[in-house]
Design an enzyme around this catalytic site. Structure first.
Site, PDB file in Angstrom:
ATOM      1  N   TYR A  46      20.898   4.888   7.089  1.00 20.22           N
ATOM      2  CA  TYR A  46      20.633   3.524   7.560  1.00 20.22           C
ATOM      3  C   TYR A  46      21.036   3.396   9.034  1.00 20.22           C
ATOM      4  O   TYR A  46      20.317   2.796   9.840  1.00 20.22           O
ATOM      5  CB  TYR A  46      21.406   2.537   6.685  1.00 20.22           C
ATOM      6  CG  TYR A  46      21.105   1.079   6.954  1.00 20.22           C
ATOM      7  CD1 TYR A  46      19.938   0.479   6.461  1.00 20.22           C
ATOM      8  CD2 TYR A  46      21.987   0.274   7.679  1.00 20.22           C
ATOM      9  CE1 TYR A  46      19.669  -0.870   6.689  1.00 20.22           C
ATOM     10  CE2 TYR A  46      21.730  -1.068   7.907  1.00 20.22           C
ATOM     11  CZ  TYR A  46      20.574  -1.649   7.411  1.00 20.22           C
ATOM     12  OH  TYR A  46      20.315  -2.974   7.639  1.00 20.22           O
ATOM     13  N   LYS A  52      18.456   2.391  11.992  1.00 20.47           N
ATOM     14  CA  LYS A  52      18.579   1.156  12.773  1.00 20.47           C
ATOM     15  C   LYS A  52      18.808   1.459  14.265  1.00 20.47           C
ATOM     16  O   LYS A  52      18.454   0.659  15.124  1.00 20.47           O
ATOM     17  CB  LYS A  52      19.677   0.264  12.189  1.00 20.47           C
ATOM     18  CG  LYS A  52      19.299  -0.311  10.808  1.00 20.47           C
ATOM     19  CD  LYS A  52      18.024  -1.162  10.856  1.00 20.47           C
ATOM     20  CE  LYS A  52      17.741  -1.899   9.558  1.00 20.47           C
ATOM     21  NZ  LYS A  52      16.503  -2.708   9.613  1.00 20.47           N
TER      22      LYS A  52
END
Ligand SMILES: NC(=O)c1ccc[n+]([C@@H]2O[C@H](COP(=O)([O-])OP(=O)(O)OC[C@H]3O[C@@H](n4cnc5c(N)ncnc54)[C@H](O)[C@@H]3O)[C@@H](O)[C@H]2O)c1
Length: 371
Positions: free
Chosen positions: A276, A280
């Protein structure tokens, strides 16, 4: 996630109207309920029935009770508030166990300040998106749904995209008076991307890439191929491919605003697992590169980095190392907000009010990133 009416104010108006002899209603903050001699025991008893205690409500102490309705995915209703008010009215504190006995140890450790802040109220800017078409992904839940709702209620034609048909149907039903074109689709599938762009037509004034998924908090050596591929496919490749499909329309018009959703995990290494966090950070890179490339042609590309927001997003802690390290870093985490607070930031960047803003990574996190 939302109630049956068209927006949050309507959805919660009935519950808020029920004020009992105890003086409590849906307008009171959760903290006020917990601290109230009649409301506190009644609310704790309800939590105990669900196998929880009041520490579960600590992050939302400053929110009014009625705001739990849209956040609870149908588990908490106007009727439940009316029931709590009625029980609080008839509750006799003289018969209750002392509060110290009923409050949990976890509850007792509170970092909340003594004073109370006023609750934020959404204020719709009438007609801000009138005459504009905007594609909003993730419109079936959470931040995407709140943003699609805000843009639609401000006059925009919304191409509402989500792979969850149920979520989209609920959203459409709640906005019967607004101009919404639902597209059930997966942003990682080429044909679905083509269908999204076709639904928009010849002009796309705005694109909010909000659909996204979390990882399972695993550090690099524990990341499986499946987690890496799933998270990168949605958060990075889906965002990239949909933007690539929409940009020619914006470039032809010499106008357009793209808002990508990154995260606290796009700003530092301590907010999620490897997959993640990498995804991002990639969103930040896509935002800056595109802002640089297309700014002179009238297309703005910005990103919002949300702090903790109460939505339907799922995050598992599948790693002992990841869990322990991330929980340490969460010590300074601010009180979570509702998705409407994020919609306020995202819709600002989508709108012409942000005309001079390009390439910005805007933390919308109550100041968490300043720690
Ligand atoms: N909630 C938070 O605290 C938080 C914090 C930081 C960043 N974010 C980011 O905000 C964004 C929105 O998340 P949320 O918290 O509202 O989550 P959510 O799960 O409530 O909503 C996400 C929506 O995206 C949809 N979606 C997922 N994959 C999709 C795909 N491949 N194609 C189409 N739709 C898809 C889901 O069906 C869901 O309706 C995400 O990008 C997330 O990473 C959330």
């Amino acid at each position: 996630m939302f109630g049956k009416k068209t927006n949050q104010d309507n959805a919660t108006a009935d519950a808020a109207a029920v004020t009992g002899a105890s003086g409590l209603s849906g307008d009171n903050k959760i903290g006020e309920w917990l601290d109230h001699p009649q409301g506190g025991p009644v609310l704790r008893a309800m939590l105990a029935e669900a196998g929880q205690d009041a520490s579960a409500l600590r992050p939302v102490r400053r929110m009014s009770m009625k705001r739990l309705i849209p956040m609870s995915k149908g588990q908490f209703t106007e009727g439940k508030i009316a029931e709590l008010v009625a029980k609080a009215d008839s509750f006799d504190p003289a018969t209750a166990a002392p509060e110290a006995d009923t409050a949990s140890a976890a509850e007792a450790v509170s970092t909340e300040p003594e004073f109370d802040l006023p609750e934020w109220q959404e204020k719709v800017t009438g007609g801000r998106f009138a005459g504009k078409t905007l594609i909003i992904t993730g419109a079936g839940s959470g931040i995407g749904r709140a943003t699609a709702s805000r843009v639609a209620r401000e006059g925009g034609r919304v191409i509402a995209v989500d792979m969850s048909e149920t979520g989209l149907n609920e959203f459409v039903a709640e906005h019967a008076d607004e101009d919404i074109v639902p597209v059930v689709g997966n942003i990682t599938v080429e044909e679905d991307i083509a269908a999204i762009v076709a639904a928009a037509g010849d002009t796309v004034d705005g694109l909010a890439n909000i659909a996204g998924i979390m990882d399972n908090m695993t550090p690099l050596h524990e990341v499986t191929d499946a987690v890496w591929e799933r998270v990168m496919a949605v958060n990075v490749t889906g965002t990239f491919k949909l933007s690539r499909a929409v940009l020619p329309l914006m470039l032809a018009a010499h106008a357009g605003s793209i808002v990508n959703i990154t995260s606290e995990a796009g700003l530092r290494g301590s907010a999620a697992g490897l997959a993640y966090t990498a995804s991002k950070h990639a969103v930040v890179g896509m935002t800056k590169s595109s802002a640089f490339m297309y700014g002179p042609q009238g297309v703005r590309v910005n990103a919002v980095a949300p702090g903790p927001t109460i939505t339907g997003i799922e995050a598992n802690f599948d790693s002992a190392l990841g869990g322990a390290r991330i929980q340490q870093a969460m010590a300074a985490m601010p009180t979570p907000v509702g998705p409407e607070e994020l919609a306020a930031s995202i819709s600002f960047l989508l709108s012409d009010d942000a005309t001079n803003i390009n390439g910005v990574i805007l933390p919308s996190d109550g100041g968490w990133s300043a720690v």
